[in-house]
Design a protein around this motif. Structure first.
Motif, mmCIF file in Angstrom:
data_model
loop_
_atom_site.group_PDB
_atom_site.id
_atom_site.type_symbol
_atom_site.label_atom_id
_atom_site.label_comp_id
_atom_site.label_asym_id
_atom_site.label_seq_id
_atom_site.Cartn_x
_atom_site.Cartn_y
_atom_site.Cartn_z
ATOM 1 N N ALA A 293 11.070 -94.377 5.738
ATOM 2 C CA ALA A 293 11.218 -95.028 4.431
ATOM 3 C C ALA A 293 10.095 -94.658 3.475
ATOM 4 O O ALA A 293 10.280 -94.644 2.247
ATOM 5 N N THR A 294 8.945 -94.347 4.011
ATOM 6 C CA THR A 294 7.764 -94.071 3.183
ATOM 7 C C THR A 294 7.683 -92.610 2.756
ATOM 8 O O THR A 294 7.164 -92.304 1.672
ATOM 9 N N HIS A 295 8.185 -91.691 3.562
ATOM 10 C CA HIS A 295 7.918 -90.271 3.329
ATOM 11 C C HIS A 295 9.119 -89.433 2.900
ATOM 12 O O HIS A 295 8.935 -88.299 2.453
ATOM 13 N N PHE A 296 10.326 -89.958 3.035
ATOM 14 C CA PHE A 296 11.502 -89.147 2.736
ATOM 15 C C PHE A 296 12.171 -89.583 1.435
ATOM 16 O O PHE A 296 12.052 -90.721 1.000
ATOM 17 N N ASP A 297 12.900 -88.642 0.838
ATOM 18 C CA ASP A 297 13.667 -88.912 -0.377
ATOM 19 C C ASP A 297 15.102 -89.313 -0.051
ATOM 20 O O ASP A 297 15.724 -90.079 -0.780
ATOM 21 N N TRP A 298 15.626 -88.721 1.012
ATOM 22 C CA TRP A 298 17.000 -88.959 1.451
ATOM 23 C C TRP A 298 17.026 -89.242 2.949
ATOM 24 O O TRP A 298 16.212 -88.695 3.693
ATOM 25 N N VAL A 299 18.001 -90.052 3.375
ATOM 26 C CA VAL A 299 18.310 -90.222 4.792
ATOM 27 C C VAL A 299 19.828 -90.087 4.947
ATOM 28 O O VAL A 299 20.584 -90.818 4.309
ATOM 29 N N ILE B 215 3.113 -78.633 -2.901
ATOM 30 C CA ILE B 215 4.326 -78.181 -3.583
ATOM 31 C C ILE B 215 5.355 -79.306 -3.620
ATOM 32 O O ILE B 215 5.363 -80.194 -2.769
ATOM 33 N N ASP B 216 6.190 -79.266 -4.635
ATOM 34 C CA ASP B 216 7.151 -80.336 -4.885
ATOM 35 C C ASP B 216 8.450 -80.033 -4.148
ATOM 36 O O ASP B 216 9.205 -79.149 -4.553
ATOM 37 N N LEU B 217 8.697 -80.764 -3.073
ATOM 38 C CA LEU B 217 9.889 -80.558 -2.259
ATOM 39 C C LEU B 217 10.648 -81.872 -2.117
ATOM 40 O O LEU B 217 10.073 -82.956 -2.227
ATOM 41 N N ALA B 218 11.940 -81.769 -1.869
ATOM 42 C CA ALA B 218 12.755 -82.941 -1.548
ATOM 43 C C ALA B 218 12.995 -82.949 -0.042
ATOM 44 O O ALA B 218 13.502 -81.969 0.519
ATOM 45 N N TRP B 219 12.604 -84.034 0.602
ATOM 46 C CA TRP B 219 12.689 -84.138 2.057
ATOM 47 C C TRP B 219 13.856 -85.036 2.451
ATOM 48 O O TRP B 219 13.958 -86.179 2.000
ATOM 49 N N HIS B 220 14.718 -84.513 3.325
ATOM 50 C CA HIS B 220 15.898 -85.230 3.802
ATOM 51 C C HIS B 220 15.766 -85.453 5.302
ATOM 52 O O HIS B 220 15.559 -84.488 6.051
ATOM 53 N N PHE B 221 15.903 -86.700 5.749
ATOM 54 C CA PHE B 221 15.909 -86.970 7.186
ATOM 55 C C PHE B 221 17.351 -86.935 7.660
ATOM 56 O O PHE B 221 18.204 -87.666 7.142
ATOM 57 N N ILE B 222 17.633 -86.083 8.669
ATOM 58 C CA ILE B 222 19.015 -85.871 9.087
ATOM 59 C C ILE B 222 19.242 -86.165 10.574
ATOM 60 O O ILE B 222 20.341 -85.930 11.079
#
Length: 230
Positions: A93-99, A74-81
């Motif tokens: 850097a390789t797996h997330f869209d946002w940090v 499924i198409d999700l946006a992943w944010h590292f917080i």
């Protein structure tokens, strides 16, 4: 998690955001609800996606990578917080869209250098220690102009704005004061980087104050999923 309970929680949360936005003469469409899914199983994220949520925030890298593997259909946006350790930057850097939690130039440079060239630039926010807490991560506000200038020059990153986790308070006036301070910092820094447009601030207990003071991303876990699993 029970589907009906989650559906009800999402509806209540969306109403809170809508009413807060309208009270401040803002559009609810300008505010992203980031579902904080750390400690929640992949099944809960899949269910939340079925209910319309698409952006999820994670703090623990290994746990997040396992869930990404389970949810790759499924198409999700992943944010590292969460806090960023140097040995974790390549995977982030390789797996997330946002940090959201960049607080020093060394970290930003590692994320930039390790972002795959075929991927879009990594969207980043600078975490600010807005309450001056010794135990909390985040850049000192006085460091921000130099940090913004240096990070904005990194080609594999796109600097979007600021993030903060203020000291807990149940006083809405105090909540608003701190969030207003972060917004004021962003506006001043836009003289250096005019296209910064993001304020990641506000959680389950203080999102009304955050929206009133300009939040564009609210990070919500408990109000969606209930008390955190530990």
């Amino acid at each position: 998690m029970d589907r009906q309970l989650l559906t009800n929680n999402i509806a209540k949360l969306q109403q809170r955001v809508r009413l807060s936005a309208e009270k401040s003469q803002r559009s609810p469409c300008d505010i992203l609800v980031l579902a904080v899914s750390k400690t929640r199983p992949a099944a809960d994220i899949r269910l939340a996606c079925d209910c319309g949520l698409k952006a999820f925030g994670e703090s623990y890298l290994q746990e997040a990578l396992a869930k990404m593997e389970q949810l790759q259909d499924i198409d999700l946006a992943w944010h590292f917080i969460g806090p960023i350790q140097s040995n974790k930057t390549r995977a982030i850097a390789t797996h997330f869209d946002w940090v959201h939690s960049v607080d020093r130039l060394k970290t930003a440079r590692r994320l930039n250098d390790q972002r795959p060239g075929e991927m879009a630039p990594l969207q980043v926010c600078i975490q600010v220690n807005i309450s001056g807490e010794g135990s909390k991560s985040g850049a000192d506000p006085q460091q921000l102009p130099a940090l913004v200038k240096d990070i904005s020059a990194l080609p594999r990153l796109r600097l979007r704005g600021l993030m903060a986790i203020p000291a807990p308070s149940t006083d809405q006036a105090e909540q608003r004061r701190v969030f207003a301070e972060l917004n004021k910092l962003l506006q001043s820094l836009r003289e250096l980087v005019p296209d910064m447009d993001t304020l990641s601030m506000g959680m389950s207990g203080d999102l009304e104050a955050a929206v009133a003071e300009g939040a564009t991303i609210v990070r919500v876990g408990t109000a969606l999923f209930g008390p955190r699993n530990r």
